[in-house]
Scaffold this active site. Sequence first.
Site, mmCIF file in Angstrom:
data_model
loop_
_atom_site.group_PDB
_atom_site.id
_atom_site.type_symbol
_atom_site.label_atom_id
_atom_site.label_comp_id
_atom_site.label_asym_id
_atom_site.label_seq_id
_atom_site.Cartn_x
_atom_site.Cartn_y
_atom_site.Cartn_z
ATOM 1 C CB THR A 17 -0.762 -0.010 1.325
ATOM 2 O OG1 THR A 17 -0.083 0.544 2.315
ATOM 3 C CG2 THR A 17 -1.567 -1.333 1.720
ATOM 4 C CE LYS A 72 8.061 6.789 -3.006
ATOM 5 N NZ LYS A 72 7.762 5.734 -3.886
ATOM 6 C CD GLU A 81 16.918 -2.636 -3.924
ATOM 7 O OE1 GLU A 81 16.716 -1.439 -4.323
ATOM 8 O OE2 GLU A 81 17.706 -3.141 -3.576
ATOM 9 C CB VAL A 85 15.197 4.270 -4.037
ATOM 10 C CG1 VAL A 85 15.740 5.313 -4.892
ATOM 11 C CG2 VAL A 85 14.785 4.882 -2.760
ATOM 12 C CG LEU A 138 16.084 0.284 -11.790
ATOM 13 C CD1 LEU A 138 16.443 1.786 -11.762
ATOM 14 C CD2 LEU A 138 16.688 -0.877 -12.690
ATOM 15 C CD GLU A 161 2.228 8.254 -5.757
ATOM 16 O OE1 GLU A 161 1.424 7.855 -5.179
ATOM 17 O OE2 GLU A 161 3.387 7.637 -6.060
ATOM 18 C CG ASP A 167 7.850 9.980 -5.190
ATOM 19 O OD1 ASP A 167 7.201 9.239 -4.199
ATOM 20 O OD2 ASP A 167 8.086 9.434 -6.327
ATOM 21 C CE LYS A 213 10.830 7.354 -5.790
ATOM 22 N NZ LYS A 213 10.268 7.524 -7.422
#
Length: 814
Positions: free
Chosen positions: A554, A578, A605, A608, A612, A666, A677, A681
């Site tokens: 979520t 995040k 992971e 960010v 990747l 978003e 955002d 990160k």
Amino acid sequence: MKVLKFGGSSVASSKSIAKVINIVKNNSHKEEIVVVVSAFGGITDLLLDAGRMACNKDKLYLSSLKQIEERHLKVVEELIPLATQSTVLEKVKKMLSNLESILEGVFLINELSSKTSDKIVSYGELLSSYIIFEAMKENQLNVALKNTQELIVTDDNYANASVKFELTNTNISSYFSNNTHKVVILPGFVSKTETGEVSTLGRGGSDYTASIIAAAINASLLEIWTDVSGMYTANPKFVPEAFPIKSISYQEAMELSHFGAKVLYPPTIQPVLEKEIPIAIKNTFDADKEGTLITKTTLNTNPIKGITHIENISLITLEGSGMVGIPGFSKRLFEALSQKEINITLITQASSEHSICIAINDADAAIAKKAIDTAFEYEISLRKVAPLTVEKNNAIIALVGDNMKSHQGISGKMFSTLGKNNVNIRAIAQGASEKNISAVIAHKDIKKALNTLHTTFFKNQTKQLNLFVVGVGNVGGKLLDQIKQQQHYLLENLKLEVRVVAITNSRKMYFDEDGIDLHNWKEQLENGVSLDMNLFHKKVTTLNYRNSIFVDNTATEAVSKLYASYLKESVSVVTCNKIACSSAYSNYLKLKELSVEYHAPFLFETNVGAGLPIIDTLKNLVASGDRVTKIKAVLSGSLNFIFNNFNESATFYEVVTQAGIEGYTEPDPRIDLSGVDVMRKILILARESGAKMELEDIENVSFLPESSLNATTVPEFMETLKQEQAHFNSLRESAEKNNCKLKYVATFDKGIAKVGLEEVAVNHPFYNLDGKDNIVLFYTERYHEQPLIIKGAGAGADVTASGLFADIIRIGNN
Ligand code: ADP
Ligand code: ASP
Ligand code: MG
């Protein structure tokens, strides 16, 4: 001659009895057979219940009696042909009516001695042996029925009588030396005293009956037929990976059964051991399976043969400074318990002699407390000894094996396995013979402890991962699809069994303790119950599976606030949300510390760059001693998409609208366009590099005009993008004039982090960044000239799901 014993589960229905008769028939072609049977499965419990209820003046005893009657009459009707049925029914009804009279008597006098209880409970075996005898006759077996009560003589310790072997052995030998039948069937469990009163050999005692007979007649083999294919490495009902032990010594079997392997009643070994008669444990429902062979010595050199457990254990502790160095305390303690006939399962004493800790049955705890507090009344009044403490709801788990003594490190392995899985150990004991190491743990931890120990000691090496997945929208749904596709591969190649045990959406939650079938998870979730995250947590902790993983798909703050409560239960957390990692530094740190303290990985992971491997790479750099000096990155797939598509042919407003339609922003595009955002990160990357930084410490020079920044709703905001066309065009034109491209860049340099729109020149690695890709440049002490570069798709449900999946597999490979 061979003795075959069939337990309650083997004779629970006419269908099973037909299997039993078949097995006996096949064996009787070769040699003479002695058959010992238990009561039909569940009948002994019903008889004991009926007795207790009658004694309590509870008329419901009649309904137990009715069930008992119906079960037996049904089997007769199904197994005995009409021609002889009425004679058999008449006899069975006569026995049932005798039973009814005894129960009526108990009801009337409101009293039940263990002597009367034995009379009542003996009907289970008397009825079953008679009915099976009649059914065997119908199957052309040359069979005789012999009542064991005429053979086995005991003392008058009703309900758990001790056998008088001399008399018993003489009775048995003389009966069998005159027997002319190919098959003799006898009831297990029942016996009589020297004065002719009915007694019984203790719960599970039919095994013992069979062993006593086998020893007395010098049988070649004792076969215990039950509902599992042998004595297993652990109770197969708790440990799905357990497997039958092919061969085991008498000593080991005795130890396993003493410590809870119910498949064999502990006293069973003694009579056959002296004569070295082997015991085979076989499955009535899978007769061809090899089963377990118990003999004097075995070729099985595995130091650990099995892991067992005993439930309903209370830990009682006598403690106090007055105990130090004074002899006689233990004696008085044990005397108090022995006078009340309380059985001790485990004892430990700390070297300071300050306390003695004893494991007993929960059922005995209250009596033990009273007896011990009375015995030490004087010392307690002087405060030299504290009143006895009693902790209920515990269990004992034990590792058993003859060869443990010649192997080092077993107990270390046992306790570190339990510790890693957050199983608290309350007391430990190791017998001097080193055939057994046992530990007292909480009842709630039994399943987890047995399963993790089994994986540790039986090298099956398949690791089970149990996932509790919150959020099955875009990303969560994709994750479930990927797991479904890879489940088989992971099991075969990585020995990882990935099970999804629970799923939720914003309305519902669904649990399947055996793992959800991912082919139709949507329908199953619709059939789930209303979402309640408190209940969810309770369920996860009650199930208490090893390698439990809470997966958050979520973007909600409420869910991110739950992580600590899972980590504290040793449940790992994998998240693409995040919020937790970009919240207050103290909270981020706390989660990291809990993860270490409770051995529960906390992986994010996908916070960010979606799938990747950015955070993992950074972690590896730091762990291997490198130091990050600078990070420069484009971390917003959404902003990259927007500025890559913002050219002469489209207005800024149109491009942002398009990005929204394609799902690259978003739902509230302000989160992307305001730079929040990206701030989150770069904050996470800075923290993972070792910086103690807060979100407010990050410099954010917005490219948005004042009116956009002041908009209070999404439509209002979008409208400002339209109105401010000239502002956005001028940003683009300036870049074009300088032969540059617009990129939204995050930088962390010398402890300072900032985000903002930049014009990047042709030769810059960011210049050709396509579509919604992300790129990160790590400058470190080792990568100081040319940075380490990670680049690729940094947004999208598919890649985010695969990033989550990679974190889950990381935990599996840990
Ligand atoms: P029966 O009715 O045949 O006497 P029991 O119920 O007494 O059968 O014993 C068989 C049961 O013992 C199995 O169904 C299993 O649940 C339990 N059990 C406990 N530990 C073990 C073990 N280590 N191996 C096999 N069975 C076990
Ligand atoms: N019927 C008895 C019991 O249930 C004895 C046995 O089955 O071994 O305990
Ligand atoms: Mg049994």
